[in-house]
Design a protein around this motif. Structure first.
Motif, PDB file in Angstrom:
ATOM      1  N   THR A   1      69.955-147.250  10.946  1.00  0.00           N
ATOM      2  CA  THR A   1      68.714-147.865  11.427  1.00  0.00           C
ATOM      3  C   THR A   1      68.940-148.608  12.737  1.00  0.00           C
ATOM      4  O   THR A   1      68.126-149.427  13.147  1.00  0.00           O
ATOM      5  CB  THR A   1      68.174-148.870  10.388  1.00  0.00           C
ATOM      6  OG1 THR A   1      69.195-149.864  10.185  1.00  0.00           O
ATOM      7  CG2 THR A   1      67.846-148.205   9.067  1.00  0.00           C
TER       8      THR A   1
ATOM      9  N   VAL B   1      65.857-153.219   7.247  1.00  0.00           N
ATOM     10  CA  VAL B   1      64.560-152.780   6.739  1.00  0.00           C
ATOM     11  C   VAL B   1      64.680-152.336   5.292  1.00  0.00           C
ATOM     12  O   VAL B   1      65.785-152.125   4.792  1.00  0.00           O
ATOM     13  CB  VAL B   1      64.014-151.595   7.573  1.00  0.00           C
ATOM     14  CG1 VAL B   1      63.573-152.060   8.947  1.00  0.00           C
ATOM     15  CG2 VAL B   1      65.061-150.495   7.691  1.00  0.00           C
TER      16      VAL B   1
ATOM     17  N   GLU C   1      68.622-152.339  12.385  1.00  0.00           N
ATOM     18  CA  GLU C   1      67.394-152.942  11.864  1.00  0.00           C
ATOM     19  C   GLU C   1      67.549-153.170  10.363  1.00  0.00           C
ATOM     20  O   GLU C   1      67.894-152.240   9.627  1.00  0.00           O
ATOM     21  CB  GLU C   1      66.206-151.978  12.058  1.00  0.00           C
ATOM     22  CG  GLU C   1      65.821-151.724  13.487  1.00  0.00           C
ATOM     23  CD  GLU C   1      65.048-152.883  14.086  1.00  0.00           C
ATOM     24  OE1 GLU C   1      64.426-153.635  13.304  1.00  0.00           O
ATOM     25  OE2 GLU C   1      65.084-153.049  15.321  1.00  0.00           O
TER      26      GLU C   1
ATOM     27  N   THR D   1      65.694-161.022  10.974  1.00  0.00           N
ATOM     28  CA  THR D   1      64.352-160.809  10.427  1.00  0.00           C
ATOM     29  C   THR D   1      63.568-162.102  10.250  1.00  0.00           C
ATOM     30  O   THR D   1      62.357-162.064  10.075  1.00  0.00           O
ATOM     31  CB  THR D   1      64.416-160.139   9.042  1.00  0.00           C
ATOM     32  OG1 THR D   1      65.006-161.076   8.132  1.00  0.00           O
ATOM     33  CG2 THR D   1      65.227-158.864   9.054  1.00  0.00           C
TER      34      THR D   1
ATOM     35  N   THR E   1      59.708-151.072   6.996  1.00  0.00           N
ATOM     36  CA  THR E   1      59.213-152.399   6.653  1.00  0.00           C
ATOM     37  C   THR E   1      60.306-153.453   6.710  1.00  0.00           C
ATOM     38  O   THR E   1      61.363-153.289   6.108  1.00  0.00           O
ATOM     39  CB  THR E   1      58.621-152.406   5.226  1.00  0.00           C
ATOM     40  OG1 THR E   1      57.907-151.204   5.044  1.00  0.00           O
ATOM     41  CG2 THR E   1      57.752-153.624   4.997  1.00  0.00           C
ATOM     42  N   LYS E   2      60.023-154.520   7.443  1.00  0.00           N
ATOM     43  CA  LYS E   2      60.978-155.635   7.466  1.00  0.00           C
ATOM     44  C   LYS E   2      60.736-156.521   6.261  1.00  0.00           C
ATOM     45  O   LYS E   2      59.593-156.841   5.949  1.00  0.00           O
ATOM     46  CB  LYS E   2      60.787-156.457   8.746  1.00  0.00           C
ATOM     47  CG  LYS E   2      61.394-155.804   9.940  1.00  0.00           C
ATOM     48  CD  LYS E   2      61.729-156.825  11.005  1.00  0.00           C
ATOM     49  CE  LYS E   2      62.544-156.114  12.066  1.00  0.00           C
ATOM     50  NZ  LYS E   2      62.762-156.836  13.247  1.00  0.00           N
TER      51      LYS E   2
END
Ligand code: FES
Lengths: 157, 677
Positions: free
Chosen positions: B380, B385, B383, B432, B391-392
């Motif tokens: 990712t 997710v 990221e 996040t 989706t975070k």
């Protein structure tokens, strides 16, 4: 000393696993009865059946043979040879009038101090239940079977 | 049976009983043992007995040395700790005083008596028996010379994780050849999968890949990647190791590592190893861009050509013609003097704890999955997710001690999980802004700057709940729990049950021994604990050596460890190996068997018993002979010889018989023996 019978066991250990298990039982302060006395061999394969006979002849009430687990012998597979000798020895002893339960084989890895201590404790109780062997009583000073020789003398007389 | 004790007591024996502070003296009446030996074993040649606080201290050793010189002792028996601890010490003392080192016997009255027994009278009686056994045995000792074997200067390192890489580089830098064997296509190990390392948060790749490159390009290091050790022969100084180089279907001589095959390969496979199942790789693949060596592997099980007989896209496009579909596994044999095992660990599979829902609830992740999620080079791009890939999370629960410190799975502490979970908390927070909960049993942040890191994560606002999580579930009871994962836990500090809804759960899985640890231990002739961690020679004083000479261990193979400790162990193991190589030879115990050819009947019973093929048979003279260089001294042949033609140094029949007689000299019912005598 208490009234109950205190057997004496001789234990044979191999240098690489079971002797170290005994060491570990010590370092971990695991308790077991003081009735056993250990002999260190390099490997259970070194166990000459005569050692066992010798121990009984010297007055031991039980003999414990120990070694590395099958497949873990420091010398590859010598403990299998010990296993064979053990099985044969038990039969031989029986023929000599010794309860085969007086001889026991236990595998213990260097990490199994608790297991070894437990096995020793169990065997001490088992041999205690069997009572004294007193094998030496059967032999005279020439190394002959006392009863047999007496009979022989009677015959020749 | 002729009594061994009938042999004339012509030796002059000194008996030394150690108090070991109160370790021995607390249970065994050491003075009584010494006095008894003087009186009862005088006819066996005991001329002097002493008890002393610490026999192993320099003063204790001097006592022995002085007595040897002044009293003319010819044999020494020390009753103290295990011979595995101090046999060498007392042998050295004898040698210093001019007595052959093998004329000394150390009997254990600590590990085998005082530490395991509680009845003082019985323990003292047993100690006397043990001493008597030692005295009888030592009478039959012979002066021996240690065996010297040369050390081959090359070393094998098994396992190319950070510990193995470190060890290999240290030895190679010192100028000696190293073979580095790695099972996977690339070295790097688990560390290559991580993003950040605690507590400094420097990027794992930044500190690891330069080392990988050094190892890959070092003139003294030969890497066998995608390879496994299949056989080990020989012993310290002279091992012959067989390596199976698995077919990678790529000719390493021709390959430049350009990666075109990987690009063109049509087969897409879930990458269970490097990407922890979160990403894909090709059928022809280089596990990660910085891989060392850079050669790709064609994964036979997932190759279109091997499956259907057509494709060969990689071969068509390979600019150097390096693809070779006919390649076969290759077996290479190398000679080495020492071996370092650094085969690392596996991760506990949290599926085993079904109440945590891993594998059933999509947004429960393992720690390794999280590592890949947070890795900038991961699937990712760093990221963090949910499983849907977009989706975070707004709240994340991190559960410590999954599969460790848990009687149902592993009792031990997995060492790294607290710090790893704190690192995760920090990364989630930073990337996040989600609310982070850490569920811990105890917080273990030992070592340099670890606790400071904990403080930092606390200050960042991570919420800590002390308690073992009972369950992770998606069965909502309240509206705020809808669509969430609910963590059910007893907060043991507040003394309340809590249900905490989160979007994502990360399970900090325990380090466990490699699934094949027992096989590997067996292959190299070392022991591992019931769990499967390899056992070091001494837990404190010899942490990287093993009971088998010439085999060393480093890193997590010995137990859970963080990166600094693994590196330290890799370096430590290499230092031990280098010491050996520098000396050029090693002294071995002269425990060997020999055949008395005048007695040997040529029955050949012993011939097949020897596991090392050390016994040869002279057809012409019809006698067997033992090759001392191959004999390892197990003694099986001695025990088997029907003619008694084989004798073993150090453990002869006479020695053992005599020891048994000695051991039986003291009885619980003293009358019993006297009556018999
Ligand atoms: S070394 Fe333990 S049984 Fe062979």
């Amino acid at each position: 000393m208490s009234e109950q019978f205190e057997p004496i066991l001789v234990g044979f250990t191999c240098n690489w696993c079971s002797y170290r298990a005994a060491d570990l039982a010590g370092t971990a302060r695991v308790k077991y009865p003081p009735n056993i006395r250990l002999v260190r061999l390099m490997c259970s394969g070194r166990l000459d059946p005569a050692f066992v006979i010798k121990a009984f002849a010297e007055g031991a009430d039980g003999v414990l043979i120990t070694g590395c687990h099958p497949g873990e012998c420091h010398y590859l597979e010598q403990n299998y040879k010990a296993l064979r000798r053990y099985l044969l020895l038990r039969r031989t002893l029986e023929q000599m009038g010794v309860e085969p339960e007086r001889l026991k084989l236990v595998w213990a890895s260097a990490a199994e101090g608790v297991k070894l201590a437990h096995e020793i404790s169990t065997m001490v109780e088992e041999v205690r239940a069997l009572g004294p062997l007193d094998w030496p009583r059967w032999w005279n000073e020439n190394g002959f079977h006392a009863v047999v020789e007496e009979q022989a003398q009677e015959v020749t007389a | 049976m002729k009594k061994q004790t009938e042999i004339e007591g012509k030796e002059r024996i000194g008996v030394y009983v150690c108090h070991c502070g109160t370790n021995i003296a607390g249970i065994v009446d050491v003075e009584d043992v010494a006095a008894w030996a003087e009186k009862e074993l005088g006819d066996r040649g005991v001329v002097i007995t002493r008890d002393y606080k610490f026999m192993c201290s320099s003063l204790g050793q001097e006592l022995i040395e002085k007595d040897i010189k002044e009293q003319g002792l010819t044999r020494v028996v020390v009753a103290a700790c295990s011979p595995h601890l101090h046999e060498a010490t007392f042998r050295k003392a004898c040698e210093n005083a001019g007595l052959n080192r093998y004329l000394c016997e150390l009997v254990s009255i600590r590990e085998q008596v005082s530490w395991v027994h509680t009845d003082k009278v019985a323990a003292t009686a047993k100690a006397k028996a043990v001493v008597a056994g030692g005295v009888e045995r030592v009478i039959h000792h012979e002066p021996l010379e240690a065996l010297h074997v040369p050390i081959h200067p090359a070393t094998m390192v098994v396992g190319g994780g950070i510990a193995g890489i470190q060890a290999a580089i240290e030895i190679a830098d010192a100028g000696f050849p190293v073979y580095l064997v790695e099972r996977e296509p690339s070295i790097g190990g688990h560390m290559a999968q991580f993003d950040k390392t605690f507590p400094t948060l420097d990027c794992a790749a930044c500190i690891l890949t330069p080392k990988m490159v050094t190892a890959g390009t070092h003139p003294n290091i030969k890497i066998f990647s995608y390879s496994e050790v299949t056989n080990v022969d020989g012993y310290v100084g002279n091992f012959t190791v067989t390596i199976r180089k698995k077919a990678r279907y790529v000719n390493e001589e021709l390959c430049t590592g350009c990666g075109i095959c990987q690009e063109k390969c049509p087969a897409k496979v879930i990458d269970d190893i490097y990407e922890a199942g979160l990403g894909y790789r090709k059928g022809a693949y280089i596990p990660f861009p910085q891989a060392v060596p850079k050669f790709p592997v064609i994964d036979k099980a997932n190759c279109v050509f091997f499956e259907r007989g057509t494709c060969k896209a990689c071969q068509k496009f390979c600019p150097t013609n390096a693809i070779d579909f006919d390649q076969e596994d290759e077996y290479v044999t190398v000679e080495v003097g020492n071996i370092i095992l650094a085969t690392g660990y596996d991760l506990f599979d949290p599926r085993q704890i079904s109440q945590y829902g891993y594998g059933r609830l999509a947004n429960v992740f393992t720690s390794m999955e999280f590592e890949r999620l947070s890795n900038a080079a991961g699937p990712t791009n760093g990221e963090i997710v949910l499983r849907d890939g977009v989706t975070k999370p707004t709240s994340v629960g991190i559960i410590h001690c999954v599969g460790s410190r848990d009687r149902n799975y592993n009792n031990y502490c997995s060492v790294i999980c607290c710090m790893q979970s704190l690192k995760f908390a920090h990364l989630v927070h930073e990337r996040t802004g989600a609310t982070v909960y850490n569920f811990y049993i105890d917080m273990r942040t030992a070592y340099k700057e670890y606790d400071e890191f904990y403080q930092r994560v606390l200050e960042e606002g991570t919420l800590f709940v002390r308690g073992k999580v009972a369950e992770v579930t998606d069965a909502a009871r309240l509206s705020i729990e809808e669509g969430k994962l609910i963590i059910q836990v007893e907060d043991t500090l507040a003394g309340v049950q809590r249900r905490i809804p989160v979007d994502m759960v990360v399970l900090s899985a325990a380090m466990i021994p490699r699934h094949d640890a027992h096989d590997v231990a067996h292959l190299f002739g070392i022991s591992c604990s019931a769990n499967g961690w390899f056992i070091e020679k001494h837990p404190k004083l010899d942490p990287v050596a093993t009971m088998t000479e010439g085999i060393f261990i480093a890193g997590c193979v010995q137990g859970p460890k963080d990166i600094p400790s693994s590196v330290a162990q890799g370096a430590a193991a290499s230092a031990r190996v280098l010491g050996r190589i520098q000396q050029g030879e090693i002294a071995l115990e002269p425990v060997r068997a020999t055949v008395d050819q005048s007695i040997c009947s040529g029955c050949r019973i012993c011939n097949n018993l020897c596991p090392f093929n050390a016994i040869l048979f002279h057809e012409d003279r019809m006698v067997s002979e033992i090759n001392a260089a191959l004999c390892q001294g197990c003694g099986t042949c001695i025990a088997a010889c029907p003619a008694g033609a084989i004798t073993g140094t150090g453990f002869s029949n006479e020695q053992i018989f005599a020891q048994i007689e000695g051991l039986m000299r003291v009885n619980f019912q003293h009358e019993k023996m006297t009556e018999l005598a």
